[in-house]
Scaffold this motif. Sequence first.
Motif, short mmCIF file in Angstrom:
data_model
loop_
_atom_site.label_atom_id
_atom_site.label_comp_id
_atom_site.label_asym_id
_atom_site.label_seq_id
_atom_site.Cartn_x
_atom_site.Cartn_y
_atom_site.Cartn_z
N ASP A 174 0.76 -1.30 0.04
CA ASP A 174 0.09 -0.04 -0.13
C ASP A 174 0.77 1.33 -0.03
N LEU A 175 0.27 2.05 -0.25
CA LEU A 175 0.75 3.67 -0.22
C LEU A 175 0.70 4.04 1.32
N PRO A 176 2.11 4.66 1.77
CA PRO A 176 1.84 5.31 3.03
C PRO A 176 0.81 6.29 3.38
N THR A 177 0.26 6.35 4.60
CA THR A 177 -1.06 6.93 4.80
C THR A 177 -0.67 8.52 4.76
N ASP A 178 0.60 8.94 5.22
CA ASP A 178 1.03 10.31 5.14
C ASP A 178 1.46 10.69 3.95
N ASN A 179 1.35 9.99 3.07
CA ASN A 179 1.80 10.41 1.41
C ASN A 179 0.72 9.98 0.36
N LEU A 180 -0.47 9.67 0.67
CA LEU A 180 -1.37 9.33 -0.13
C LEU A 180 -1.91 10.55 -0.85
N GLY A 181 -2.24 11.73 -0.25
CA GLY A 181 -2.29 12.94 -1.14
C GLY A 181 -1.39 13.24 -1.81
N ALA A 182 -0.18 13.40 -1.69
CA ALA A 182 0.77 13.78 -2.54
C ALA A 182 0.95 12.79 -3.77
N THR A 183 0.80 11.59 -3.26
CA THR A 183 1.15 10.25 -4.41
C THR A 183 -0.27 10.54 -5.35
N PHE A 184 -1.51 10.81 -4.95
CA PHE A 184 -2.59 10.67 -5.75
C PHE A 184 -2.42 12.11 -6.74
N GLU A 185 -1.78 12.99 -6.34
CA GLU A 185 -1.74 14.41 -7.20
C GLU A 185 -0.69 14.02 -8.17
N ARG A 186 0.42 13.20 -7.72
CA ARG A 186 1.45 12.97 -8.66
C ARG A 186 1.07 11.90 -9.92
N MET A 187 0.20 11.00 -9.24
CA MET A 187 -0.36 9.90 -10.25
C MET A 187 -1.16 10.68 -11.21
#
Length: 295
Positions: A174-187
């Motif tokens: 899974d993606l780290p919970t504290d990094n979901l927002g930034a990861t989603f924006e990057r995706m």
Amino acid sequence: MNKSNFLIVALVVILGAVLSSVFIVDEREKVLVLRFGAVKSVKDEPGLAFKLPWPDTVVRYDDRILSLDVEPLEVTPLDDRRLVVDAFARYRISDVEQFREATGAGGEQAIAVASRRLDSILRSQTREVLGSVSSNDILSSDRAALMLRIRNGAIQNARAVGLEVIDVRLKRTDLPTDNLGATFERMRAEREREATDERARGNEAAQRVRAQADRTVVELTSEARREAEVVRGEADAERNAIFAESYGRDVEFFEFYRSLNAYRSALQAGNSSMVLSPDSDFFNYLKSSGGISAQ
């Protein structure tokens, strides 16, 4: 002490010595016989076994397939997208002498030591393998090759401490919970960039198709015009040939035909006023019903 008491004491001592020399090896375990702390023998067959009552000691090791849940760890694949990986492994103590030499533990303590050593090996191997591929490969459903690579790497390292790794499985990625927002924006940014690239490639292909179509239209139109001019020229030549032949056969009729065409073009509604001499040749066929020869 009388003789009977002495015999009883001797029998007790002998019985105690015999009992302390005999031990049972369970089918689920392997046993090391130590003499002054050094390995004297290995007992891996179930049943009765013997040792010296002193100074030999017995250390038991679990011979069953054991399970280890690796603590969740973060890995960074090639595309720098951090992932939290949760894995577990199946293993067994394959070489009790080597394991004893590497850890110096036995009994329940040996399982705890084996778990710590194998956990460290698996964490290192998991980071190494998953760090060499992209996150899409890790998150895909087809991860058998990655798990096999982790297991094969762990086998080599675990063998040095007497452990045999049987299987390694990735339970969760899974993606780290504290990094979901930034990861989603990057995706999303990556997907938008891919969509923009696809649209640009589509527009480029469309322009090529349109340019080719326009060129084809120009070529077809030019060819059609050329063929039309050729046909028109051939028709004009054939018409002139017919006129020339007709003129040669009947000169008076040809003159009459040309005069009628001149009258049709000149005498039209709104264009019938002309200033001509009464004896002009233009009115030859209007002044006499007999034609030019009748004058």
